[in-house]
Design a protein around this motif. Sequence first.
Motif, PDB file in Angstrom:
ATOM      1  N   PHE A  92       0.829  -1.207   0.000  1.00 51.50           N
ATOM      2  CA  PHE A  92       0.000   0.000   0.000  1.00 51.50           C
ATOM      3  C   PHE A  92       0.865   1.259   0.000  1.00 51.50           C
ATOM      4  CE2 PHE A  92      -2.642   2.948   2.839  1.00 51.50           C
ATOM      5  CZ  PHE A  92      -3.478   3.361   1.811  1.00 51.50           C
ATOM      6  N   PHE A  93       0.515   2.201  -0.879  1.00 45.63           N
ATOM      7  CA  PHE A  93       1.146   3.523  -0.872  1.00 45.63           C
ATOM      8  C   PHE A  93       0.164   4.544  -0.301  1.00 45.63           C
ATOM      9  CE2 PHE A  93       3.451   1.351  -4.238  1.00 45.63           C
ATOM     10  CZ  PHE A  93       4.746   1.824  -4.104  1.00 45.63           C
ATOM     11  N   ALA A  94       0.563   5.274   0.735  1.00 45.48           N
ATOM     12  CA  ALA A  94      -0.238   6.405   1.226  1.00 45.48           C
ATOM     13  C   ALA A  94       0.622   7.640   0.982  1.00 45.48           C
ATOM     14  CB  ALA A  94      -0.571   6.254   2.698  1.00 45.48           C
ATOM     15  N   TRP A 147       3.294  -4.689   3.503  1.00 45.53           N
ATOM     16  CA  TRP A 147       4.149  -3.497   3.495  1.00 45.53           C
ATOM     17  C   TRP A 147       3.360  -2.235   3.160  1.00 45.53           C
ATOM     18  CZ3 TRP A 147       4.304  -1.203  -1.350  1.00 45.53           C
ATOM     19  CH2 TRP A 147       4.039  -2.019  -2.461  1.00 45.53           C
ATOM     20  N   VAL A 185       4.091   2.060   2.166  1.00 43.58           N
ATOM     21  CA  VAL A 185       5.009   3.193   1.933  1.00 43.58           C
ATOM     22  C   VAL A 185       4.225   4.464   2.211  1.00 43.58           C
ATOM     23  CG1 VAL A 185       6.413   4.411   0.222  1.00 43.58           C
ATOM     24  CG2 VAL A 185       6.221   1.908   0.134  1.00 43.58           C
ATOM     25  N   VAL A 189       6.930  -0.930   7.340  1.00 47.93           N
ATOM     26  CA  VAL A 189       6.488   0.428   7.022  1.00 47.93           C
ATOM     27  C   VAL A 189       7.675   1.329   6.656  1.00 47.93           C
ATOM     28  CG1 VAL A 189       5.121   2.408   7.805  1.00 47.93           C
ATOM     29  CG2 VAL A 189       4.623   0.141   8.719  1.00 47.93           C
ATOM     30  N   PHE A 190       7.476   2.109   5.602  1.00 48.00           N
ATOM     31  CA  PHE A 190       8.491   3.074   5.172  1.00 48.00           C
ATOM     32  C   PHE A 190       7.913   4.478   5.303  1.00 48.00           C
ATOM     33  CE2 PHE A 190       9.013  -0.871   2.995  1.00 48.00           C
ATOM     34  CZ  PHE A 190      10.374  -1.091   2.933  1.00 48.00           C
ATOM     35  N   PHE A 191       8.719   5.383   5.792  1.00 45.64           N
ATOM     36  CA  PHE A 191       8.318   6.792   5.801  1.00 45.64           C
ATOM     37  C   PHE A 191       9.331   7.554   4.956  1.00 45.64           C
ATOM     38  CE2 PHE A 191       8.277  11.147   6.891  1.00 45.64           C
ATOM     39  CZ  PHE A 191       6.968  11.450   7.227  1.00 45.64           C
ATOM     40  N   LEU A 223      12.511   6.855   7.216  1.00 46.56           N
ATOM     41  CA  LEU A 223      12.348   6.020   8.406  1.00 46.56           C
ATOM     42  C   LEU A 223      11.832   4.647   7.989  1.00 46.56           C
ATOM     43  CD1 LEU A 223      10.495   8.536  10.787  1.00 46.56           C
ATOM     44  CD2 LEU A 223      12.946   8.039  10.708  1.00 46.56           C
ATOM     45  N   TYR A 224      12.170   3.662   8.826  1.00 43.44           N
ATOM     46  CA  TYR A 224      11.751   2.295   8.533  1.00 43.44           C
ATOM     47  C   TYR A 224      11.275   1.639   9.818  1.00 43.44           C
ATOM     48  CZ  TYR A 224      12.181  -2.638   7.246  1.00 43.44           C
ATOM     49  OH  TYR A 224      11.929  -3.957   7.006  1.00 43.44           O
ATOM     50  N   ARG A 225      10.176   0.952   9.711  1.00 43.92           N
ATOM     51  CA  ARG A 225       9.691   0.161  10.845  1.00 43.92           C
ATOM     52  C   ARG A 225       9.638  -1.289  10.369  1.00 43.92           C
ATOM     53  NH1 ARG A 225       4.987  -3.318  12.044  1.00 43.92           N
ATOM     54  NH2 ARG A 225       5.074  -3.478  14.291  1.00 43.92           N
ATOM     55  N   TRP A 246      10.666   3.281  15.070  1.00 42.88           N
ATOM     56  CA  TRP A 246      11.175   3.706  13.772  1.00 42.88           C
ATOM     57  C   TRP A 246      12.690   3.643  13.830  1.00 42.88           C
ATOM     58  CZ3 TRP A 246       8.149   4.265   9.738  1.00 42.88           C
ATOM     59  CH2 TRP A 246       6.874   4.830   9.843  1.00 42.88           C
ATOM     60  N   ALA A 273      -2.308  -1.270  -3.541  1.00 42.86           N
ATOM     61  CA  ALA A 273      -3.235  -0.138  -3.635  1.00 42.86           C
ATOM     62  C   ALA A 273      -2.467   1.154  -3.428  1.00 42.86           C
ATOM     63  CB  ALA A 273      -4.333  -0.273  -2.593  1.00 42.86           C
ATOM     64  N   HIS A 274      -3.046   2.224  -3.942  1.00 40.46           N
ATOM     65  CA  HIS A 274      -2.398   3.525  -3.792  1.00 40.46           C
ATOM     66  C   HIS A 274      -3.445   4.587  -3.435  1.00 40.46           C
ATOM     67  CE1 HIS A 274      -0.045   7.155  -4.771  1.00 40.46           C
ATOM     68  NE2 HIS A 274      -1.205   7.593  -5.182  1.00 40.46           N
ATOM     69  N   VAL A 275      -3.137   5.459  -2.480  1.00 47.93           N
ATOM     70  CA  VAL A 275      -3.960   6.654  -2.263  1.00 47.93           C
ATOM     71  C   VAL A 275      -3.068   7.898  -2.215  1.00 47.93           C
ATOM     72  CG1 VAL A 275      -5.757   5.390  -1.000  1.00 47.93           C
ATOM     73  CG2 VAL A 275      -3.995   6.603   0.291  1.00 47.93           C
TER      74      VAL A 275
END
Lengths: 780, 230
Positions: free
Chosen positions: A317-319, A343, A345, A372-374, B147-149, B156, B197-199
């Motif tokens: 998923f991309f947010a 996963w 992003v 999770v990536f930020f 950052l990575y979790r 993070w 999915a993408h938002v």
Amino acid sequence: MKWIMKAKKERGAKLIVIDPKFSRTAAKADIYAQIRPGTDIAFLGGLIKYIIDNELYFKDYVVNYTDAPFIVVPEFKLPDDLDGVFSGFDPKTKKYDKSTWKFELDENGVPKKDPTLKHPRCVLRLLQRHFARYTPEKVSEITGIPKDKILEIYEIIASTGKPNRVMTECYAMGWTQHTTGVQNIRAMAIIQLLLGNIGMAGGGVNALRGESNVQGSTDHCILFHILPGYLPTPKATDVDLKTYIKNYTPITKEPKSLNWWKHRPKYIVSLLKAFYGNYAKPENEFCYQYLPKRDENKSYAWLNLFDAMYNGEIKGFFAWGQNPACSTANANKVREALAKLDWMVTVNLWDNETASFWKGPGMDPKKIKTEVFFLPCAASVEKEGSITNSGRLAQWRYKAVEPPGECKPDAEIMNELYKRIKALYEKEGGVFPEPILHLNWNYGDEKVDTTIIAKEINGYFTADKVVKGKKFSKGQQVPNFVYLQDDGSTACGNWLYSGSYPEEGNMMARRGKEDPTGLGLYPKWAWCWPLNRRILYNRASVDLYGKPWDPERPVIKWDASKKKWVGDVPDGPQPPLALGGVLPFIMKPLGVGVIFGKGRADGPFPTYYEPVESPLSKNPLYPKYKFNPLAKIFKAKPVDKLAIHDPRYPIVGTTYRVTEHWQTGVMTRHMDWLLELEPQIFVEMSKEFAQEKGIKSGDKVIVKSPRGELWAIAIVTERIKPLKVLGKTVHVVGLPWHFGWQWPKDGSGGDSANLLTPDVGDPNTTIPETKVFMVNIEKA
Amino acid sequence: MINLEILIIYKIFKLAFCSEFFKFIKRDYKLAKYYKNTFKNGGEKMKLTRRDFLKLSISSLVLSSFSLDLSSVKAYAKELRIKNAKEITTVCPYCSVGCSIIVYAKGGKVVATEGDPDSPINEGSLCPKGSSLYQLVNNPYRVLKPLYRAPYSDTWKEVSWDWALDRIAKLVKETRDKYFIHKDEKGRVVNRIEAIAHVGSAALDNEECYILQKLMRALGIVYIEHQARI
Ligand code: SF4
């Protein structure tokens, strides 16, 4: 607001505010009416009845420029005849068979008309019969607005049915976020057509959009159902390009209709050329098969997306610049759904409730697998590009400074991602790699030059070509969409924006201040789609001979001696209707404004239904159908609970925004100045209700719905009053939805009001009904 | 405008009825900063704003104190902040009115922002959000590194761009290759992937929106949505 105040001062304009709570705008209004949330169609239906019964519509406009005189087939039935639904309703599938929603045709295949508007089956008379039961008394009982105030408002609005009077209408999510959202807007569009207020200076139905570029992001179609420029995304049934073009290119038998969408083939082929460059050729359908085809029986809309995620169907998923953990109706469902991903992003300026969902309230990080990536991105002044405002005006923004730390412009992040995914496919191969490997993508190595993208959006020639007697060479910018081709000789990323970056340069960066019409159109300030036209459907602002309905404030007028239009960019250069020209509503196959909206899923006319969650046990107008029978409802899972008529939740809740915050608050909660002004979530309630519950202003209270609960600070106020609905008292409370647990860090802001709202959607758009839901309130 | 007026009235009252009114700059630095920014916004248009104030029935004592303070703030800002600064125009990143804003930058930093009096849209006025643009760019809470979790982790961790982007590309490819639907049950070519999915996002520039959906569609993604749907 500044311009509204100016109109009031200089032109004696009246400001009418209809809102469930007394707002800052209401404080400046001539008339304010408190309406029960979700009852707008009752109010607007009553107004339509008032306009028709008293013959206050603009007859010349209505007869010539709308479908009001068109005759509908006798098989068509109204909710009046069928206890609350139109003909064709299937109670099992809860869908309409629309075969009776059509016009009677003459021998040429053109709808039959009665210009006298007397035929009982002409659209206007059907409309009148449809709204006959929406009397001022009934409207008052349903909406809670006193009858005399209703009539006072109706009188003022209906007075704009004269050629020299006009009304503009501004709405926002207060109208869209309902299970009758689309029909709310349609009701007002019908009113504006009846009053002849579309295409006029100061007229129209205006969406006040909430995000700086939600107009542009919609035009570029980051949406499941459309490709840039409002071209439908292909369905599995659109098996090849030929079928696609056949299915989506309307034909008309009305000789005076321009039927603009007949150009669809040029737009889709030029888009495919922009996507796939030299790989897109006539012999391979311009790579049409590279485009994903959606399941024709499935919706991929927002609520469905999170439902699928909750079901474990979505893995990655991309947010991107969005915070669905706070912005989505039934936010608890979203938060749980995120925990089912493999996963995710997230791209943002600040950490937020979505990115950090795994450490949110009720979450145990040790049990959550989601990787999770930020990715930190640049702010608007740290990059260059254009955004489009509510008035379709695309304005260019320049870069002031470099992004701080390691933050990158979003375009650069996209570029990096693409290049790395492509490299992996090149190296390892994989499933159907062609759409990735053949993508036309040359925006810069590391830094992205957004003007290259802006030029691609405008369109360019991919071969030497003569169009309309002009010679163009390969690589030259297309002057505008009138020059686009369906043979592959042009590439264009979005036909609507064609003309924004021609050979002459970047039109969106213009800052000219001339206002030759004196109407405030400023044609050289930035650039407006389509073709820099500032007022859409402006051909409707003149009579059949091209004379403005209101000669004092002409948008366009026909200069008979020079045989051309003066004023705004007209909707086509053709002469006026009576001089061999075309009908004004050029995007519609029949060329006229549509009152009989057979394209809608839930009926050709707006019909009053209660919200899904309502304080009433029945719909006072159609007792058999309490709420929109086509509303999209997710109720398979315990997380989708509803309070359809539940005594545990007797109070009507609504949500709204405050000026100091924006959306879920990520971009305003992190600003100390703004947070100081509006530090935490509150709930506004009437004095009467507060007294009943023993609540004082400043008390901490718990607001509960079947889906969630949260604390809020009570504001006991005059701004919301108890309403009398069908003789009974109904209490309404309202909350802003800008807050979230993640920031401020100490939790002092509270959480999102969307923990309370239901994930039920409009049948046309699937926009959730976040503006009405049932709650209860207790002192904390 | 109206919202700004109400906001300012609120601030005036807050100041006027505070016992330490005249010490407010020291005592409430944040508030003072807010004032500088707000009233500088509008530039020359400031006169209009002040004129609007006069129409409001607020005690002259409050107004006169207010005006005095205002001019000194203006002079201060003009002299020190924007002298020799680079000036560019931008459009407010919040709502969709499209107000124009002048941004002053010096030494790689945004030193001031103000409403653009040339724009026919806002003629220099800004609401509280647009007035706060300065604080949006000069913001101590921004995340400055990727950052990575990790799965099942409770923190993070900072990572490099290279590592993050490579890892994401790998995950996209793995998921796509595993769940790609070439033909549906009816045997029709559909070439789509429903497992990604993408938002987002209505906060991006047009050019970014365009290449973002181009990228997502090239991957075969059909769950593509954003703010316009909610
Ligand atoms: S300054 Fe305020 S009104 Fe203007 S665009 Fe920004 S948020 Fe909207």
